[in-house]
Design a protein around this motif. Structure first.
Motif, PDB file in Angstrom:
ATOM      1  N   ARG A  50      72.945 -45.945  42.979  1.00 55.57           N
ATOM      2  CA  ARG A  50      71.761 -46.154  42.238  1.00 55.57           C
ATOM      3  C   ARG A  50      70.942 -47.146  43.028  1.00 55.57           C
ATOM      4  N   GLY A  51      69.681 -47.149  42.830  1.00 56.54           N
ATOM      5  CA  GLY A  51      68.839 -48.342  43.470  1.00 56.54           C
ATOM      6  C   GLY A  51      67.302 -47.741  43.386  1.00 56.54           C
ATOM      7  N   CYS A  56      66.519 -52.463  48.206  1.00 57.39           N
ATOM      8  CA  CYS A  56      67.694 -51.800  47.805  1.00 57.39           C
ATOM      9  C   CYS A  56      68.476 -51.057  49.064  1.00 57.39           C
ATOM     10  N   ILE A  60      71.876 -52.035  50.575  1.00 56.00           N
ATOM     11  CA  ILE A  60      72.968 -50.911  50.567  1.00 56.00           C
ATOM     12  C   ILE A  60      73.630 -50.439  52.062  1.00 56.00           C
ATOM     13  N   LYS A  80      68.012 -41.124  46.079  1.00 61.74           N
ATOM     14  CA  LYS A  80      69.121 -41.916  45.453  1.00 61.74           C
ATOM     15  C   LYS A  80      70.628 -41.376  46.046  1.00 61.74           C
ATOM     16  N   TYR A 105      75.539 -52.446  43.496  1.00 62.41           N
ATOM     17  CA  TYR A 105      75.091 -50.962  43.058  1.00 62.41           C
ATOM     18  C   TYR A 105      76.173 -50.023  42.742  1.00 62.41           C
ATOM     19  N   GLY A 112      78.963 -50.805  40.080  1.00 71.08           N
ATOM     20  CA  GLY A 112      78.711 -51.892  40.965  1.00 71.08           C
ATOM     21  C   GLY A 112      79.013 -53.292  40.163  1.00 71.08           C
ATOM     22  N   TYR A 117      75.038 -57.634  40.658  1.00 72.72           N
ATOM     23  CA  TYR A 117      73.868 -57.064  39.948  1.00 72.72           C
ATOM     24  C   TYR A 117      72.899 -57.985  39.534  1.00 72.72           C
ATOM     25  N   CYS A 124      65.092 -54.586  42.295  1.00 72.05           N
ATOM     26  CA  CYS A 124      66.313 -54.109  42.439  1.00 72.05           C
ATOM     27  C   CYS A 124      66.938 -53.585  41.337  1.00 72.05           C
ATOM     28  N   TYR A 126      68.198 -51.492  38.598  1.00 74.95           N
ATOM     29  CA  TYR A 126      68.080 -50.200  38.299  1.00 74.95           C
ATOM     30  C   TYR A 126      68.506 -49.802  36.774  1.00 74.95           C
TER      31      TYR A 126
END
Length: 148
Positions: A50-51, A56, A60, A80, A105, A112, A117, A124, A126
């Motif tokens: 996810r992002g 992001c 990642i 994604k 993430y 995550g 987060y 970012c 999400y």
């Protein structure tokens, strides 16, 4: 006498040259075997992450590239989905999932870190129910191209 010494010198030179070539060929053969072994240890995986945006993507990919043995990582913002190539004699899939989760993430297998987060930039952050690992094909229910 000079002819005998010259003949011995020529024979020795030929002998030394041929020994040197055999050693060089042996070394090249060993290097080739090592390269084959390295290729056989490489693995490629793809999974959802996810992002939202380019920031992001950088975070990642940076997290994945810090894992020892990772050769490449590419996260697709639209799908994604991340594609990773790594040496499976140095790391495994779960280490990669855990590295991404530690950066904040969610992956398909690991949630995550809430602390990480909360420190992500606003763009970012999400949705936690966001669909991951999308095919990139249009949704069958998407009628935006239709004239009705």
């Amino acid at each position: 006498m000079k002819k005998v010494i010259l003949s011995v010198a020529v024979v020795m030179a030929i002998g030394l040259t041929s020994c040197k070539n055999e050693t060089k060929q042996e070394k090249e053969s060993t290097e080739t075997k090592t390269e084959v072994s390295k290729d056989m240890a490489m693995a490629d995986i793809s999974f959802g992450v996810r992002g939202n945006c380019g920031m992001c993507k950088k975070t990642i990919e940076k997290a994945v590239n810090k894992v020892e043995g990772v050769a490449s990582a590419n996260w697709d913002v639209d799908k994604k989905k991340i594609d990773v190539s790594f040496d499976d004699s140095k790391t495994d899939e779960m280490a990669i999932h855990n590295a991404i989760a530690a950066s904040g993430y969610d992956t398909e297998k690991v949630a995550g870190s809430e602390e990480a987060y909360s420190n992500l930039p606003g763009c970012c952050k999400y949705e936690h129910d966001m669909v991951m690992n999308q095919s990139g094909d249009k949704n069958e229910e998407d009628h935006s191209d239709n004239d009705h």
